[in-house]
Design a protein around this motif. Structure first.
Motif, PDB file in Angstrom:
ATOM      1  N   GLN A   1       0.745  -1.060  -0.069  1.00 20.81           N
ATOM      2  CA  GLN A   1      -0.121  -0.074   0.037  1.00 20.81           C
ATOM      3  C   GLN A   1       0.995   1.117  -0.028  1.00 20.81           C
ATOM      4  N   ILE A   2       1.797   1.223   0.699  1.00 18.65           N
ATOM      5  CA  ILE A   2       2.756   2.394   0.849  1.00 18.65           C
ATOM      6  C   ILE A   2       3.328   2.793  -0.373  1.00 18.65           C
TER       7      ILE A   2
ATOM      8  N   GLY B   1       2.266   1.773  -3.527  1.00 24.96           N
ATOM      9  CA  GLY B   1       1.164   2.424  -4.185  1.00 24.96           C
ATOM     10  C   GLY B   1       1.033   3.771  -3.856  1.00 24.96           C
ATOM     11  N   ARG B   2       0.966   4.301  -2.762  1.00 19.50           N
ATOM     12  CA  ARG B   2       0.892   5.859  -2.609  1.00 19.50           C
ATOM     13  C   ARG B   2       2.055   6.387  -2.843  1.00 19.50           C
TER      14      ARG B   2
ATOM     15  N   GLY C   1       1.907   7.220  -6.682  1.00 20.33           N
ATOM     16  CA  GLY C   1       0.976   8.115  -6.750  1.00 20.33           C
ATOM     17  C   GLY C   1       1.695   9.641  -6.565  1.00 20.33           C
ATOM     18  N   VAL C   2       2.270   9.773  -5.455  1.00 19.40           N
ATOM     19  CA  VAL C   2       2.846  10.961  -5.021  1.00 19.40           C
ATOM     20  C   VAL C   2       4.030  11.558  -6.149  1.00 19.40           C
TER      21      VAL C   2
END
Length: 87
Positions: free
Chosen positions: A71-72, A74-75, A78-79
């Motif tokens: 999850q991290i 993926g985030r 995105g950032v």
């Protein structure tokens, strides 16, 4: 002759009692060793069960951590995309 007969009887009884004591000590020693071995095996079995349970818990925690890292990532991706688009 009565004196010699009584000594012979006494010595015979002492020899028999000594033999009986030796066999009794061997029996009790064997029984005690058996109980100790059984207790040691039970303790080893308990330790193996606890180790297996701990390993299962660690595996579950590792799966959870992998999910969080995914999850991290993926985030973070995105950032990074937003920062590239802005910059």
């Amino acid at each position: 002759m009565t004196g010699r007969e009584s000594y012979f009887l006494l010595v015979t009884i002492l020899v028999l009692v000594t033999i009986l004591l030796i066999f009794a000590m061997k029996y009790f020693s064997s029984a005690r060793r058996g109980r100790a071995q059984t207790a040691g095996e039970a303790a080893y079995r308990d330790l193996a069960e606890k180790t297996l349970k701990a390993q299962e818990e660690l595996t579950a925690a590792l799966v959870s951590i992998r999910g969080s890292v995914t999850q991290i990532e993926g985030r973070l991706a995105g950032v990074e995309k937003v920062l590239k688009d802005v910059g």
